[in-house]
Design an enzyme around this catalytic site. Structure first.
Site, PDB file in Angstrom:
ATOM      1  N   THR A  33      -1.159  -8.086  -5.266  1.00 50.94           N
ATOM      2  CA  THR A  33      -0.364  -7.626  -5.756  1.00 50.94           C
ATOM      3  C   THR A  33       0.683  -7.050  -4.204  1.00 50.94           C
ATOM      4  O   THR A  33       1.577  -6.497  -5.423  1.00 50.94           O
ATOM      5  CB  THR A  33      -1.427  -6.936  -6.815  1.00 50.94           C
ATOM      6  OG1 THR A  33      -2.348  -7.032  -6.658  1.00 50.94           O
ATOM      7  CG2 THR A  33      -0.426  -5.532  -7.495  1.00 50.94           C
ATOM      8  N   GLU A  34      -0.065  -7.084  -3.469  1.00 52.37           N
ATOM      9  CA  GLU A  34       0.761  -6.382  -2.443  1.00 52.37           C
ATOM     10  C   GLU A  34       1.933  -6.932  -2.643  1.00 52.37           C
ATOM     11  O   GLU A  34       2.889  -6.278  -1.936  1.00 52.37           O
ATOM     12  CB  GLU A  34      -0.116  -5.388  -1.597  1.00 52.37           C
ATOM     13  CG  GLU A  34      -0.932  -4.627  -1.492  1.00 52.37           C
ATOM     14  CD  GLU A  34      -0.382  -3.593  -1.456  1.00 52.37           C
ATOM     15  OE1 GLU A  34       0.339  -2.960  -1.727  1.00 52.37           O
ATOM     16  OE2 GLU A  34      -1.244  -2.282  -2.180  1.00 52.37           O
ATOM     17  N   SER A  35       1.744  -8.383  -1.849  1.00 52.40           N
ATOM     18  CA  SER A  35       2.923  -9.093  -0.976  1.00 52.40           C
ATOM     19  C   SER A  35       2.816 -10.570  -1.611  1.00 52.40           C
ATOM     20  O   SER A  35       3.343 -11.028  -1.519  1.00 52.40           O
ATOM     21  CB  SER A  35       2.620  -9.114   0.548  1.00 52.40           C
ATOM     22  OG  SER A  35       0.750 -10.041   0.561  1.00 52.40           O
ATOM     23  N   ARG A  81      -2.761  -2.631  -8.202  1.00 51.71           N
ATOM     24  CA  ARG A  81      -4.076  -2.937  -9.429  1.00 51.71           C
ATOM     25  C   ARG A  81      -4.892  -2.613  -8.742  1.00 51.71           C
ATOM     26  O   ARG A  81      -5.590  -1.821  -7.613  1.00 51.71           O
ATOM     27  CB  ARG A  81      -3.531  -4.492  -9.919  1.00 51.71           C
ATOM     28  CG  ARG A  81      -3.693  -5.064  -8.450  1.00 51.71           C
ATOM     29  CD  ARG A  81      -3.105  -4.831  -7.153  1.00 51.71           C
ATOM     30  NE  ARG A  81      -2.629  -5.593  -5.686  1.00 51.71           N
ATOM     31  CZ  ARG A  81      -1.771  -5.315  -5.244  1.00 51.71           C
ATOM     32  NH1 ARG A  81      -1.605  -3.574  -4.930  1.00 51.71           N
ATOM     33  NH2 ARG A  81      -0.895  -6.064  -4.480  1.00 51.71           N
ATOM     34  N   MET A 100       0.546  -1.726  -0.145  1.00 50.36           N
ATOM     35  CA  MET A 100       0.026  -0.089   0.385  1.00 50.36           C
ATOM     36  C   MET A 100       1.147   1.095  -0.206  1.00 50.36           C
ATOM     37  O   MET A 100       0.427   1.749   0.264  1.00 50.36           O
ATOM     38  CB  MET A 100      -0.997  -0.107   1.299  1.00 50.36           C
ATOM     39  CG  MET A 100      -2.117   1.264   1.160  1.00 50.36           C
ATOM     40  SD  MET A 100      -2.766   0.660   2.444  1.00 50.36           S
ATOM     41  CE  MET A 100      -1.956   1.217   4.351  1.00 50.36           C
TER      42      MET A 100
END
Length: 233
Positions: A123-125, A10, A1
């Site tokens: 998407t983040e991790s 995304r 984030m």
């Protein structure tokens, strides 16, 4: 984030509806049809924008942060609950993950579709609870320390706290932008101040100003959409 280019993301467009006022299945089907058409159009515009920027070899860096405009929950109130209204797709089944129970609980608690939560985590991790970005974002939903503190998250590496806090923050963005999912995701990635400065009021208007967002955020929106299709059943 976080807003560092090393951590990209995304997004996907969903129609904001009030399920309480919807009483027939045919109405829901109509919403789904419109949503599908909007998603395809949004993906096409994203791909065109990315290709155009690549051809022009334009480099862009994001300097926005979640605190440039103040923490959102400070204005909404720390006890703000689930979004008033529903998002199309909430409650629908999605491809299970290792954190299924935690994701389903957060989805029900904050009114955010499970497949959207999974797409953000992916998407983040990539579902790694111990990842730390170069900007210092931590955990499954990549919470910055200040953001985590504002959400009451004491351990961002704890999957339960990260999923609950990240989903809560996403629900605040959805509430703030009247259920416009792509606007909410842009705010999640680049900060709400960046989105507010565009002066747009809908995802459709956001598409027209797409080039004014950081390249990272444009890519984030596209990646979320692709990831979400992977988890939707």
């Amino acid at each position: 984030m976080n807003t560092n280019p090393a951590v990209t993301g995304r997004i996907e467009q969903l129609k904001w509806i009030n399920l309480k006022s919807s009483s027939n299945a045919s109405g829901a089907a109509s919403v789904d049809d419109k949503q599908s058409t909007g998603d395809t159009r949004f993906q096409t515009i994203l791909e065109d924008a990315s290709a155009r920027r690549a051809t022009e070899n334009v480099s862009s860096q994001s300097t926005a942060s979640y605190t440039e405009d103040g923490l959102l929950w400070q204005s909404l109130g720390a006890a703000a609950g689930a979004i008033s209204g529903e998002i199309a797709g909430l409650g629908a089944e999605s491809k299970p993950t290792d954190y299924e129970d935690l994701i389903q609980a957060a989805s029900a608690k904050y009114g955010v579709p499970a497949d959207l939560i999974k797409a953000v985590i992916d998407t983040e991790s990539s579902f790694n609870p111990n990842v730390v970005s170069s900007a210092g974002a931590k955990g499954l939903m990549q919470l910055m320390d200040g953001t985590a503190q504002g959400l009451g998250v004491s351990d961002p590496f704890d999957p339960a706290q990260s999923i609950d806090g990240g989903t809560r923050y996403l629900s605040y963005q959805l509430k703030r932008f009247d259920g416009q999912v792509n606007m909410a995701l842009a705010a999640y990635n680049a900060g709400p101040g960046r989105v507010l400065k565009l002066g747009v009021n809908s995802d459709a208007e956001l598409l027209q100003r797409l080039d004014e967002l950081p390249k990272e955020t444009q890519d984030y929106i596209a990646k979320i959409e692709r990831a979400r299709s992977k988890y939707a059943l």
